[in-house]
Design an enzyme around this catalytic site. Structure first.
Site: not given
Ligand code: PLP
Length: 359
Positions: A102, A171, A195
């Site tokens: 990511w 993030d 999530k």
């Protein structure tokens, strides 16, 4: 069919209570005779839903007035572009930490708009440990420093917040609301909702108000933090259903005792699972103990050829979505807030039986 335990990395499990409440209100929200999905985003009904969700989110993370909270489209990936467009001038230097896939996606996208300096990469240890800050090579002058506190795929997490002279950007897609954070340490925090917050398609951005207004002229209007903030996230039609459902999740987290209470449960869940892995020769997790994620627990079996059997037998036992990310292989159990401790207990029990039969 009875409810199962869902270990999906995202879109992930939602609290059963929240789904039941949404179902109950689906056709008729609060006696208005309409579904939330059918309401104007500018109606008093939806404006109250939106404001209450924002307030509950602010309460949960203790977010002060010096921050704007934005509810935006495009998931976390749109933020990979939004950040450099909002916070840096064209070609300006921006600093990024690389701890996994990511991070790398964020870096790749930012490099289209800014001069990215990768201050450190965890590549030398195969992305199994967060590199300590004293070896980072930060720029003299960067518009911001970006990192990924929880790498969802390789299960690597920071248990500390980096020091930074420039605005710190995180993030937090796969870790937000899993425990308390000191928001004042950050310039921007962003998270895709699917999530630990709610349904996919929504991202939440917490941005220090003093950083608003630094966007480039050519930024797409609906991506400008200032435009979105000035319009209370209603410059264009927001993802209303996702916003509403997220609000129900915030109320659920509050009812559990807030993020500090969530963290206690999350630590207990993760400890049970890592203990099961570490105490067996059959399962393994190679992440350094000080960098282990509480949310995403990847593990491998001693023999890869047993992977598909493990996944299918787990499914038969009602334990879903345990296959690892396609780039990582093996298994991964995502144990976000909405995954109950009973799910981890059931998984640990299943793992022990599977090892006995196949080890
Ligand atoms: C899932 C995830 C993303 C991507 O989210 P999208 O909503 O699919 O864009 C980005 N960063 C992290 C850390 C993630 O876990």
């Amino acid at each position: 069919m009875s409810r199962v335990f869902n270990f999906c990395a995202g879109p992930a499990a939602l609290p059963t209570q929240v789904l039941a409440e949404a179902q109950e209100q689906l056709l008729d929200w609060n006696g208005r005779g309409l579904s939330v999905m059918e309401m104007s985003h500018r109606s008093p009904e939806f404006v109250s839903i939106a404001a209450e969700a924002e307030q509950d989110f602010r309460d949960l993370l203790d977010i002060g007035d010096e921050y704007a909270v934005l509810f935006v489209h495009g998931g976390a990936s749109a933020q990979f572009a939004s950040l450099p467009l909002n916070l840096s001038a064209m070609g300006e230097r921006v600093d990024y930490v690389d701890t996994g896939l990511w991070s790398q996606k964020a870096i790749k996208e930012a490099a289209r708009y800014a001069d990215v300096n990768v201050v450190v990469t965890a590549e030398q240890n195969q992305f199994t440990e967060v590199p300590e800050q004293k070896i980072w090579r930060c720029s003299d002058k960067a518009a911001y420093l970006h990192y990924t506190p929880n790498e969802t795929i390789n299960g690597v997490a920071f248990e500390w917040v980096p020091e930074s002279d420039v605005p710190l950007v995180a993030d937090m897609s796969s870790v937000i609301l899993s425990g308390p954070i000191d928001v004042t340490r950050f310039g921007v925090i962003y998270a895709g909702a699917q999530k630990n917050i709610g349904p996919a398609g929504l991202a939440i951005v917490i941005v220090k108000k003093e950083l608003l207004g630094k966007a480039r002229q050519d930024i797409p209007t609906c991506m400008s933090y200032k435009v979105v903030a000035d319009n209370h996230s209603m410059y264009n039609t927001p993802p209303t259903l996702a916003w509403y459902l997220s609000g129900l999740v915030f109320k659920w987290v509050k009812a559990q005792g807030g993020v500090a209470a969530m963290e206690l449960v999350n630590r207990r869940k993760a400890a049970k699972l890592y203990n099961a892995i570490d105490s067996s020769d059959f399962y393994s997790n190679t992440v350094a103990v000080n960098s282990r994620s509480l949310m995403n627990v990847p593990f491998t079996l001693s023999d890869d050829r047993l992977n598909s059997l493990f996944v299918s037998q787990a499914e038969e036992s009602g334990l879903l979505n345990l296959a690892g990310h396609r780039t990582a292989g093996g298994m991964r159990a995502s144990i976000y807030n909405a995954v109950p401790e009973a799910a981890v207990d059931a998984l640990v029990e299943f793992m022990s039986v599977f090892e006995r039969d196949n080890g």
